[in-house]
Design an enzyme around this catalytic site. Structure first.
Site, PDB file in Angstrom:
ATOM      1  N   VAL A 232       0.837  -1.202   0.000  1.00  0.00           N
ATOM      2  CA  VAL A 232       0.000   0.000   0.000  1.00  0.00           C
ATOM      3  C   VAL A 232       0.874   1.255   0.000  1.00  0.00           C
ATOM      4  CG1 VAL A 232      -1.750   1.310   1.280  1.00  0.00           C
ATOM      5  CG2 VAL A 232      -1.961  -1.166   1.067  1.00  0.00           C
ATOM      6  N   CYS A 233       1.942   1.242   0.790  1.00  0.00           N
ATOM      7  CA  CYS A 233       2.840   2.409   0.848  1.00  0.00           C
ATOM      8  C   CYS A 233       3.496   2.664  -0.500  1.00  0.00           C
ATOM      9  CB  CYS A 233       3.907   2.211   1.916  1.00  0.00           C
ATOM     10  SG  CYS A 233       3.255   1.994   3.579  1.00  0.00           S
ATOM     11  N   ALA A 234       3.913   1.605  -1.170  1.00  0.00           N
ATOM     12  CA  ALA A 234       4.531   1.738  -2.487  1.00  0.00           C
ATOM     13  C   ALA A 234       3.534   2.319  -3.483  1.00  0.00           C
ATOM     14  CB  ALA A 234       5.052   0.387  -2.968  1.00  0.00           C
TER      15      ALA A 234
END
Length: 166
Positions: free
Chosen positions: A59-61
């Site tokens: 999700v962060c990527a």
């Protein structure tokens, strides 16, 4: 404080919750070349700050790549992605993913950002997912503490807030 969960388990956020209308607390974080960075380094710019647990997770990527794409189309807006990742890891990840329209900054040394913005998760010393938009004078114009850290923020609302900030 905001009620936040990480993998459906409640977490304790350390620090003070930031609200719209507040003067943004200053921070001292590290750039990918290990230089100290504060809000003064972005003086006169609108800042869209994305707090993420680690750029090297799904999700962060996706979030960092999305804001990287949007950053190129925003006038006088500096997008900052802040995590507890080491600066070396952030630089390596950005190079591998072609992320070059935003600044990745590390809070690993002092947790200055995490504590000043109320996003430091006590249980795992990672940052909770949150978005802050600061106007050119560092007034907070938008805040989103994402209720479940493993989910996406409201991209459209954050981008619109950055476009509308002065």
């Amino acid at each position: 404080m905001a009620n936040v969960t990480f993998q459906q388990e409640p977490v304790t956020l350390v620090g003070n919750e930031v609200k719209v209308g507040d003067t943004a607390p200053n921070i001292t974080v590290l750039s990918n070349d290990l230089k100290e960075v504060t809000l003064d380094d972005y003086q006169g710019k609108i800042k869209l700050i994305a707090a993420v647990p680690s750029v090297d997770t799904g999700v962060c990527a996706e979030e960092t790549k999305r804001f990287n794409e949007e950053a190129d189309q925003l006038d006088n807006v500096q997008v900052l992605t802040i995590s507890m990742d080491l600066p070396f890891a952030q630089a390596r990840w950005c190079a591998a993913e072609g992320v070059n329209n935003l600044d990745t900054l590390s809070d690993h040394r002092d947790a200055s950002f995490g504590e000043n913005y109320g996003v430091l998760m006590k249980e795992n010393r990672l940052l909770a997912r949150a978005i802050f938009v600061l106007d050119s004078e560092n007034k907070v114009t938008y805040v989103e503490y994402v209720p479940e850290v493993t989910t996406h923020p409201n991209y459209d609302a954050a981008i619109e807030a950055a476009k509308n900030a002065k």
